[in-house]
Scaffold this active site. Structure first.
Site, PDB file in Angstrom:
ATOM      1  N   TYR A  16      11.625  48.274  28.144  1.00 48.93           N
ATOM      2  CA  TYR A  16      12.218  49.499  28.590  1.00 48.93           C
ATOM      3  C   TYR A  16      11.701  49.940  30.074  1.00 48.93           C
ATOM      4  CZ  TYR A  16      14.572  50.361  24.311  1.00 48.93           C
ATOM      5  OH  TYR A  16      15.495  50.316  23.028  1.00 48.93           O
ATOM      6  N   HIS A  21      15.488  55.221  32.544  1.00 54.45           N
ATOM      7  CA  HIS A  21      15.089  56.651  31.692  1.00 54.45           C
ATOM      8  C   HIS A  21      13.683  56.359  31.568  1.00 54.45           C
ATOM      9  CE1 HIS A  21      17.066  59.212  29.172  1.00 54.45           C
ATOM     10  NE2 HIS A  21      17.000  58.665  27.803  1.00 54.45           N
ATOM     11  N   PHE A  67       9.725  57.235  21.375  1.00 56.59           N
ATOM     12  CA  PHE A  67      10.941  57.106  21.922  1.00 56.59           C
ATOM     13  C   PHE A  67      11.327  58.531  22.441  1.00 56.59           C
ATOM     14  CE2 PHE A  67      10.184  53.112  19.451  1.00 56.59           C
ATOM     15  CZ  PHE A  67      10.823  52.269  20.429  1.00 56.59           C
ATOM     16  N   ASN A  69      14.147  60.191  22.544  1.00 57.72           N
ATOM     17  CA  ASN A  69      14.958  61.291  21.682  1.00 57.72           C
ATOM     18  C   ASN A  69      13.895  62.210  20.639  1.00 57.72           C
ATOM     19  OD1 ASN A  69      17.058  60.205  23.003  1.00 57.72           O
ATOM     20  ND2 ASN A  69      18.140  59.684  20.861  1.00 57.72           N
ATOM     21  N   ASN A 113      18.460  64.218  26.112  1.00 56.04           N
ATOM     22  CA  ASN A 113      17.729  64.026  24.643  1.00 56.04           C
ATOM     23  C   ASN A 113      16.307  64.336  24.616  1.00 56.04           C
ATOM     24  OD1 ASN A 113      20.422  63.681  23.382  1.00 56.04           O
ATOM     25  ND2 ASN A 113      20.244  61.779  23.621  1.00 56.04           N
TER      26      ASN A 113
END
Length: 223
Positions: A16, A21, A67, A69, A113
């Site tokens: 990632y 993001h 993470f 969220n 989120n």
């Protein structure tokens, strides 16, 4: 010594690290290099944490390892444990164009989120740097934000992240003032709107280094 928190949002794991993001992590990694501090994992908060003194404040830099969220699960206990005076969160925003930057204090999560998680634990009383990543006409939102920046965007990222770093430094240096004054200053001097490239610029694949010296960024105060 009063304590500040600068939190960058993102997802852990190498797969990632270059995604849209993860722009919050990218800004904090740049700050780590520029300000010469290191991150280390803190099991108590499930986060990578670094710290330096800036003026009269101790400034913590935090990358949740929960993470995206579940970002609030790392940030909220950290804020409480260290009695943080002001929190500044850096996150991606699909509702503004790539490279545009806006600042706010409180208000809606805009469907993000990571912000929803923070709000669920500690409310919305924190500063935000909204780093625009734009939208895709071909991908759904989740697929888009979890994909890497494209080649043209990557050319521009270093200059944009450097601008975000200056905004963070200004926040840290002004943190003794009322939050309304801090927000007005950030909005007036660091809000960024990137002029869109003309078709000829895109076709000629001009480097961002050249474009950067020619661009007249438009700063404006949000209402």
């Amino acid at each position: 010594m009063p304590c500040l928190l600068v939190a960058g949002l993102g997802n852990p794991s190498a797969k990632y690290q270059n995604t849209r993001h993860n722009i919050g992590f990218m800004v904090l990694d740049f700050l780590s290099k520029e300000l010469d501090f290191d991150f280390s994992f803190d099991k108590k908060f499930n986060a990578e944490v670094g710290a330096i003194n800036i003026g009269p404040h101790k400034v913590f830099f935090l990358k949740p390892q929960t993470f995206m969220n579940l970002s609030g699960e790392a940030i909220n206990p950290f804020v409480r444990y260290f009695d943080i005076t002001h929190t500044f969160v850096i996150h991606d925003d699909i509702d503004i164009g790539f490279g545009d930057m806006r600042f706010k204090y409180g208000g809606s999560s805009g469907g993000h989120n990571g912000l929803k998680s923070i709000d669920s634990f500690m409310g919305d009383t924190y500063f935000r740097l909204r780093f625009g990543v734009g939208r895709s006409a071909n991908k759904n939102v989740v697929e888009y934000v979890l994909s890497d920046f494209n080649a043209q965007e990557r050319e521009q990222l270093e200059g944009l992240i450097a601008h975000a770093k200056e905004a963070v430094m200004s926040f840290c240096n002004m943190a003794q003032y009322p939050k309304e004054h801090i927000l007005t200053h950030l909005q007036q001097y660091f809000t960024l709107k990137i002029p869109k490239l003309t078709p000829s610029q895109t076709q000629n694949n001009e480097s961002f280094a050249t474009q950067f010296s020619q661009m007249q960024y438009t700063r404006f105060t949000q209402g």
